[in-house]
Design an enzyme around this catalytic site. Structure first.
Site, PDB file in Angstrom:
ATOM      1  N   ILE A  59       0.885  -1.162   0.000  1.00  0.00           N
ATOM      2  CA  ILE A  59       0.000   0.000   0.000  1.00  0.00           C
ATOM      3  C   ILE A  59       0.923   1.211   0.000  1.00  0.00           C
ATOM      4  O   ILE A  59       1.844   1.304   0.813  1.00  0.00           O
ATOM      5  CB  ILE A  59      -0.951  -0.004   1.220  1.00  0.00           C
ATOM      6  CG1 ILE A  59      -1.859   1.238   1.217  1.00  0.00           C
ATOM      7  CG2 ILE A  59      -0.207  -0.124   2.539  1.00  0.00           C
ATOM      8  CD1 ILE A  59      -2.943   1.189   2.300  1.00  0.00           C
ATOM      9  N   SER A  60       0.738   2.097  -0.953  1.00  0.00           N
ATOM     10  CA  SER A  60       1.681   3.199  -1.157  1.00  0.00           C
ATOM     11  C   SER A  60       1.713   4.160   0.023  1.00  0.00           C
ATOM     12  O   SER A  60       0.749   4.287   0.784  1.00  0.00           O
ATOM     13  CB  SER A  60       1.326   3.979  -2.430  1.00  0.00           C
ATOM     14  OG  SER A  60       1.535   3.201  -3.575  1.00  0.00           O
ATOM     15  N   GLN A  61       2.828   4.847   0.145  1.00  0.00           N
ATOM     16  CA  GLN A  61       3.003   5.918   1.125  1.00  0.00           C
ATOM     17  C   GLN A  61       1.905   6.969   0.917  1.00  0.00           C
ATOM     18  O   GLN A  61       1.628   7.361  -0.220  1.00  0.00           O
ATOM     19  CB  GLN A  61       4.385   6.526   0.913  1.00  0.00           C
ATOM     20  CG  GLN A  61       4.689   7.748   1.744  1.00  0.00           C
ATOM     21  CD  GLN A  61       5.933   8.473   1.243  1.00  0.00           C
ATOM     22  OE1 GLN A  61       6.349   8.283   0.102  1.00  0.00           O
ATOM     23  NE2 GLN A  61       6.516   9.301   2.085  1.00  0.00           N
TER      24      GLN A  61
END
Length: 208
Positions: free
Chosen positions: A58-60
């Site tokens: 899950i992206s920053q």
């Protein structure tokens, strides 16, 4: 406690240059802890990427916000997301536009994301299990396309599915990756390099 951590994260994003209030409201409306494993929920509001299984992340939050801001969305924008993943980026988009189309090559991730979005009453999303390199031609053309994994070069199919005036935002590269913002004008593509990034690779094909 969650609200305090969320406010801290939003303050960090503002300090990093995210100024779009509608986007910040969407980020505040989406409970990031619902998109990560329970064992990592205490890290949900840290400004960092987290593993979600199947070798994906899950992206920053900053990168989610930055890429979304670059799309210049309006409520009526037709949006395609390549790489549904956990569904977190999808949920942010669903708060900003009338409808989102999202493609995920890993069947298990697509199913989990679809379930999470339904639990959050986000019913304006169409998800599909398929090869992200191919986009979703039957639903196009799109005003905005966002890719959450890095191909070695920009996929031609995604350029073809971008409408006139549309914007494509994606990481590109293998070892050294850069975030690209592509705009279609008069059937020409203007490519802008935004910043250095690090994403998982955009793999061709489907995975059950």
């Amino acid at each position: 406690m969650v609200n305090k951590r969320m406010q801290t994260l939003l303050m960090q994003l503002r300090q990093q240059g995210i100024q779009d209030e509608r986007l910040l409201q969407a980020l505040e409306a989406v409970p990031r802890e619902r998109f990560v494993d329970e064992a990592l929920s205490h890290k949900a509001y840290e400004n960092t990427a987290l593993p979600i299984g199947s070798g994906q992340t899950i992206s920053q939050p900053y990168m989610v916000a930055r890429m979304t801001e670059l799309l210049q969305l309006t409520p009526t924008s037709r949006v395609l997301e390549i790489g549904t993943g956990s569904g977190y980026q999808t949920a942010i988009l669903a708060h900003l536009v009338e409808h989102v189309c999202s493609v995920e090559r890993i069947k298990g991730l697509q199913w989990q994301a679809k379930r999470r979005l339904k639990q959050l009453d986000l019913h304006n999303v169409s998800t599909r299990h398929g090869d992200g390199w191919l986009g979703w031609a039957s639903r196009g053309p799109f005003d905005a396309i966002i890719v959450t994994a890095a191909p070695p070069e920009i996929p031609n199919a995604l350029l073809e599915q971008l409408d006139e005036g549309g914007i494509l935002v994606l990481p590109v590269g293998e070892q050294a990756q850069t975030l690209k913002c592509v705009q279609r004008r008069n059937n020409e593509f203007k490519v802008e390099t935004v910043e250095a990034v690090r994403f998982v690779p955009l793999v061709k094909g489907e995975l059950a």
